[in-house]
Motif scaffolding. Structure first.
Motif, PDB file in Angstrom:
ATOM      1  N   GLU A   1       5.566  -2.818   8.953  1.00 45.77           N
ATOM      2  CA  GLU A   1       4.515  -3.820   8.756  1.00 45.77           C
ATOM      3  C   GLU A   1       4.860  -5.146   9.451  1.00 45.77           C
ATOM      4  O   GLU A   1       4.963  -6.201   8.821  1.00 45.77           O
ATOM      5  CB  GLU A   1       4.246  -4.043   7.276  1.00 45.77           C
ATOM      6  CG  GLU A   1       3.678  -2.807   6.588  1.00 45.77           C
ATOM      7  CD  GLU A   1       3.220  -3.082   5.170  1.00 45.77           C
ATOM      8  OE1 GLU A   1       3.859  -3.896   4.461  1.00 45.77           O
ATOM      9  OE2 GLU A   1       2.198  -2.491   4.765  1.00 45.77           O
TER      10      GLU A   1
ATOM     11  N   ASP B   1      -2.826  -2.922  -1.233  1.00 47.87           N
ATOM     12  CA  ASP B   1      -1.925  -1.908  -1.757  1.00 47.87           C
ATOM     13  C   ASP B   1      -2.525  -1.260  -3.006  1.00 47.87           C
ATOM     14  O   ASP B   1      -3.530  -1.728  -3.549  1.00 47.87           O
ATOM     15  CB  ASP B   1      -0.543  -2.501  -2.046  1.00 47.87           C
ATOM     16  CG  ASP B   1      -0.533  -3.443  -3.243  1.00 47.87           C
ATOM     17  OD1 ASP B   1      -1.612  -3.882  -3.703  1.00 47.87           O
ATOM     18  OD2 ASP B   1       0.566  -3.755  -3.734  1.00 47.87           O
TER      19      ASP B   1
ATOM     20  N   PHE C   1      -2.182  -6.450   3.671  1.00 48.84           N
ATOM     21  CA  PHE C   1      -1.568  -6.624   4.986  1.00 48.84           C
ATOM     22  C   PHE C   1      -2.402  -7.600   5.790  1.00 48.84           C
ATOM     23  O   PHE C   1      -3.639  -7.530   5.800  1.00 48.84           O
ATOM     24  CB  PHE C   1      -1.467  -5.289   5.718  1.00 48.84           C
ATOM     25  CG  PHE C   1      -0.761  -5.404   7.035  1.00 48.84           C
ATOM     26  CD1 PHE C   1       0.612  -5.575   7.088  1.00 48.84           C
ATOM     27  CD2 PHE C   1      -1.475  -5.377   8.223  1.00 48.84           C
ATOM     28  CE1 PHE C   1       1.269  -5.701   8.303  1.00 48.84           C
ATOM     29  CE2 PHE C   1      -0.829  -5.491   9.446  1.00 48.84           C
ATOM     30  CZ  PHE C   1       0.543  -5.654   9.484  1.00 48.84           C
TER      31      PHE C   1
ATOM     32  N   ARG D   1       2.653  -8.587   5.265  1.00 49.62           N
ATOM     33  CA  ARG D   1       2.121  -8.352   3.918  1.00 49.62           C
ATOM     34  C   ARG D   1       2.262  -9.608   3.062  1.00 49.62           C
ATOM     35  O   ARG D   1       3.304 -10.255   3.043  1.00 49.62           O
ATOM     36  CB  ARG D   1       2.817  -7.163   3.248  1.00 49.62           C
ATOM     37  CG  ARG D   1       2.224  -6.807   1.881  1.00 49.62           C
ATOM     38  CD  ARG D   1       2.483  -5.386   1.503  1.00 49.62           C
ATOM     39  NE  ARG D   1       1.784  -4.441   2.381  1.00 49.62           N
ATOM     40  CZ  ARG D   1       0.503  -4.098   2.252  1.00 49.62           C
ATOM     41  NH1 ARG D   1      -0.245  -4.638   1.278  1.00 49.62           N
ATOM     42  NH2 ARG D   1      -0.040  -3.234   3.073  1.00 49.62           N
TER      43      ARG D   1
END
Length: 422
Positions: free
Chosen positions: A167, A267, A274, A279
């Motif tokens: 990420e 999530d 994100f 994140r």
């Protein structure tokens, strides 16, 4: 190639100012990629998204094809690239399949950047020469096209990075969103009326924004702000994705086939999302983002409301200034804001879905020649969004601007403003 005017003001700025504007927008696109590595720029995470390198090349191809290509003596140094970087202009020639743009490891990123510099220099020289009356209009169209791709570049790399277990952050130095309480939700009424919508006057506009015409607007109301993350979380926790009665038939089928349970990038715990900065914890007061038309419509039903029509949105936006969380703030993510005006900020943060299908206005006629493929041929199976987003340049959007996407699309910065019949 014959072109009708696009709405450029008759008193055009001096050639030096045109060149400065052209180069400023072109340089801005490159600046948005400052933190990317060559490996990042070739990734295509889904058929609807394009690699960063392709965006950089395609916007350059647009200027080469429609500006430089007007000169009879112009010879492209890389004619084989026209096939690679043509997007959907069938009348210009064949093109590489959109879902396979990620296969284009060549030309290299360095070669694409050299291509940009070469075309930038050539277009600037043509503008300075001032020997083609149609050139300023065509360059302005290319600039507006480039600005559209700035937003697409950001949304596409965000989607690509979201597929990476690490990420990574595409824009790590963006300022963090300001945290403040969203105003209480209320509805601003409007009266029944025959209203005028569509672009009229001087300044740039796309062909699909006109002609200006009269239409009927039934009495109703428009929310003073977009739907927040906290409000959408309540919809999720109330089983919104489990209630078929809330969904259009195709929407429910999409929820089942795609396994949707929450907005894109949230999530499972509904606590983080994100972003282009990596994140982050979900700000409950910020506008919910990355929801499809299907999700926006289902939420509106759950809330006992509906989505606004584009005529309602446009007439309520009226003469409000274009200000808000747009690309220039650098946040590149929706954020909660405070405001004193009845309708708050109608621009920025998230594109707002309307209940209006993307169809032509009465009397619409696309541009002549190949540029007629720009907007008109997409007028089926898509829905209109209004207002711009956190990734939209401020000088690119206006009250009459009609963005459009298919109802399942949600990788764009799209959100919800409610309307009502009361």
């Amino acid at each position: 190639m014959s072109l009708r005017p696009l709405g450029i003001a008759p008193s055009l700025p001096a050639s030096a100012e045109r060149v400065a504007r052209f180069l400023s927008v072109r340089h801005r696109t490159v600046a948005l990629t400052a933190h990317l590595r060559p490996e990042d720029t070739v990734v295509q995470s889904m058929p609807d998204a394009s690699p960063t390198k392709w965006h950089l090349a395609h916007t350059t191809w647009f200027f080469e094809q429609f500006v430089l290509g007007r000169a009879r003596d112009y010879v492209s140094p890389n004619p084989e690239w026209h096939y690679l970087f043509n997007s959907y202009y069938q009348s210009v020639g064949p093109m590489h399949a959109r879902p396979r743009r990620g296969m284009l490891t060549r030309p290299t990123l360095d070669e694409v950047m050299a291509y940009r510099r070469r075309v930038d220099d050539a277009v600037a020289a043509r503008l300075e020469a001032g020997d083609d009356d149609a050139l300023p209009m065509l360059v302005e169209l290319g600039i507006q096209h480039e600005q559209q791709h700035q937003e697409l570049l950001l949304t596409d790399i965000k989607h690509a990075f979201a597929q990476n277990p690490l990420e990574p952050a595409a824009i790590p130095d963006a300022p963090r969103s300001l945290s403040m309480a969203a105003p209480a939700l209320r509805f601003v009424p409007f009266e029944e009326a025959v209203v005028r919508v569509g672009f009229e006057g001087d300044g740039f506009h796309f062909d699909n924004e006109g002609p200006r015409h009269r239409t009927y607007r039934q009495a109703g109301s428009l929310a003073n702000r977009p739907v927040t993350n906290a409000e959408y979380r309540a919809f999720v926790l109330d089983g919104g994705y489990d209630q078929p009665a809330l969904w259009l038939s195709d929407g429910w089928a999409t929820v089942q086939s795609e396994g949707w349970r929450r907005p894109l990038y949230w999530d499972e715990a509904l606590e983080t999302e994100f972003t282009l900065q990596g994140r982050r914890e979900i700000d409950p007061h910020a506008p919910v983002c990355h929801v499809s038309y299907f999700e926006a419509d289902a939420f509106a039903r759950w809330a006992g409301a509906r989505l606004p029509t584009e005529a309602e949105w446009e007439t309520m936006a009226g003469d409000l200034p274009v200000q808000g969380n747009l690309q220039e703030t650098g946040a590149l993510h929706p954020r909660a804001t405070s405001f004193d005006t009845p309708l708050g900020l109608m621009y920025g943060d998230v594109w707002e879905w309307t209940m209006s299908p993307y169809v032509s206005y009465p009397g619409f006629r696309p541009l002549d020649g190949s540029l007629g493929e720009y907007n008109g041929k997409f007028m089926n199976g898509q829905w209109v969004l209004r207002g711009g987003s956190c990734a939209t340049p401020a000088d690119h959007v206006r009250a009459t601007y009609r963005n459009f996407f298919p109802p399942h699309a949600r990788w764009q910065f799209s959100g919800i403003r409610l309307g009502n019949d009361r």
